[in-house]
Design a protein around this motif. Sequence first.
Motif, PDB file in Angstrom:
ATOM      1  N   MET A  15      24.110 -20.365 -19.222  1.00 21.28           N
ATOM      2  CA  MET A  15      24.982 -19.715 -20.197  1.00 21.28           C
ATOM      3  C   MET A  15      26.246 -20.512 -20.457  1.00 21.28           C
ATOM      4  SD  MET A  15      24.707 -15.629 -19.385  1.00 21.28           S
ATOM      5  CE  MET A  15      25.566 -15.772 -17.802  1.00 21.28           C
ATOM      6  N   SER A  16      26.624 -21.393 -19.538  1.00 19.64           N
ATOM      7  CA  SER A  16      27.842 -22.185 -19.732  1.00 19.64           C
ATOM      8  C   SER A  16      27.584 -23.491 -20.468  1.00 19.64           C
ATOM      9  CB  SER A  16      28.496 -22.485 -18.375  1.00 19.64           C
ATOM     10  OG  SER A  16      27.611 -23.187 -17.536  1.00 19.64           O
ATOM     11  N   ALA A  17      26.321 -23.778 -20.802  1.00 18.94           N
ATOM     12  CA  ALA A  17      25.974 -25.002 -21.544  1.00 18.94           C
ATOM     13  C   ALA A  17      24.673 -24.741 -22.295  1.00 18.94           C
ATOM     14  CB  ALA A  17      25.841 -26.191 -20.604  1.00 18.94           C
ATOM     15  N   LEU A  18      24.759 -23.950 -23.349  1.00 17.03           N
ATOM     16  CA  LEU A  18      23.572 -23.524 -24.086  1.00 17.03           C
ATOM     17  C   LEU A  18      23.089 -24.620 -25.026  1.00 17.03           C
ATOM     18  CD1 LEU A  18      24.821 -19.927 -24.953  1.00 17.03           C
ATOM     19  CD2 LEU A  18      22.921 -20.470 -23.395  1.00 17.03           C
ATOM     20  N   ASP A  19      21.784 -24.818 -25.049  1.00 16.08           N
ATOM     21  CA  ASP A  19      21.180 -25.780 -25.963  1.00 16.08           C
ATOM     22  C   ASP A  19      20.861 -25.079 -27.285  1.00 16.08           C
ATOM     23  OD1 ASP A  19      20.062 -28.056 -27.020  1.00 16.08           O
ATOM     24  OD2 ASP A  19      18.155 -27.850 -25.958  1.00 16.08           O
ATOM     25  N   LEU A  20      21.917 -24.574 -27.929  1.00 19.72           N
ATOM     26  CA  LEU A  20      21.805 -23.857 -29.196  1.00 19.72           C
ATOM     27  C   LEU A  20      22.834 -24.400 -30.170  1.00 19.72           C
ATOM     28  CD1 LEU A  20      21.553 -20.168 -27.859  1.00 19.72           C
ATOM     29  CD2 LEU A  20      19.668 -21.590 -28.676  1.00 19.72           C
ATOM     30  N   ALA A  21      22.507 -24.348 -31.450  1.00 19.69           N
ATOM     31  CA  ALA A  21      23.415 -24.853 -32.474  1.00 19.69           C
ATOM     32  C   ALA A  21      24.627 -23.947 -32.633  1.00 19.69           C
ATOM     33  CB  ALA A  21      22.671 -24.954 -33.805  1.00 19.69           C
ATOM     34  N   ASP A  22      25.737 -24.525 -33.067  1.00 18.83           N
ATOM     35  CA  ASP A  22      26.917 -23.735 -33.407  1.00 18.83           C
ATOM     36  C   ASP A  22      26.542 -22.702 -34.462  1.00 18.83           C
ATOM     37  OD1 ASP A  22      28.135 -25.583 -31.789  1.00 18.83           O
ATOM     38  OD2 ASP A  22      29.464 -26.404 -33.330  1.00 18.83           O
ATOM     39  N   GLY A  23      26.914 -21.441 -34.221  1.00 24.73           N
ATOM     40  CA  GLY A  23      26.631 -20.387 -35.187  1.00 24.73           C
ATOM     41  C   GLY A  23      25.153 -20.149 -35.431  1.00 24.73           C
ATOM     42  N   GLY A  24      24.322 -20.469 -34.449  1.00 28.18           N
ATOM     43  CA  GLY A  24      22.881 -20.432 -34.662  1.00 28.18           C
ATOM     44  C   GLY A  24      22.207 -19.103 -34.421  1.00 28.18           C
ATOM     45  N   VAL A  25      22.927 -18.120 -33.870  1.00 28.24           N
ATOM     46  CA  VAL A  25      22.297 -16.830 -33.589  1.00 28.24           C
ATOM     47  C   VAL A  25      23.112 -15.701 -34.203  1.00 28.24           C
ATOM     48  CG1 VAL A  25      21.226 -17.665 -31.471  1.00 28.24           C
ATOM     49  CG2 VAL A  25      23.447 -16.539 -31.350  1.00 28.24           C
TER      50      VAL A  25
END
Length: 230
Positions: A101-111
């Motif tokens: 949760m402290s380093a998510l492999d998700l795009a900015d504003g992606g969810v």
Amino acid sequence: MTGAEFLETTRTAYDARAAEYSALFRDYLADKPLDRAVIDTFADLVRAADAGPIADLGCGPGHYTAYLHARGPAFGIDLSPRMIELARLEHPGIAFETGSMSALDLADGGVGGVFSHHSIIHTPPERLPEVFDEFARVLAPGGRLLLSFSATDDPAQPAEPYDHAVTPAYRWSTDLISGMLRERGVVETARVVFPGEQDERRGFPRVFLLAAKDVAGKDVAGQDAGPPRR
């Protein structure tokens, strides 16, 4: 304890008890109509905003992810590889990945939504800002957050450690959590507090905190968000 040590301790502890945890909480929502009502409201708000899927962060074996996915697109991320393995086996139509949760492999504003059910409780207080930075980063403007945790009923104790069945954990001041989120542009819109006698496991108050990502410096009611609360 360093960040790497804390993550490894939590990962190892949950890997070891993943099967037990999955069996114990598989039907947890069945007799929790108020919990379901809060989660349903969150899912409805995310779907209405149409800003992206829900990320279930700290998803464990995926029971809540599956509940959310039945109401709109959702996927799960958990630190424990064994938890993710069980989630994929039990819910093959849903995407699950390992991650922190402290380093998510998700795009900015992606969810469009972040759901985190009792997942921040193992985060040491000094590391919680990193987690909330990530929650705020991945949420789309207008996106919604639903966070649950064990609460301290003493305002003078913003974070109180307690003995957890799996690994060390913390109870949190609800006002502290709300203020930390607001500083990151994620503004509380509602909270539901279940008194201690409602938590059959430990007797602690349980909290659901619902919040929304600011849009262009405005809160979800369209008013100026104002200065951060501390």
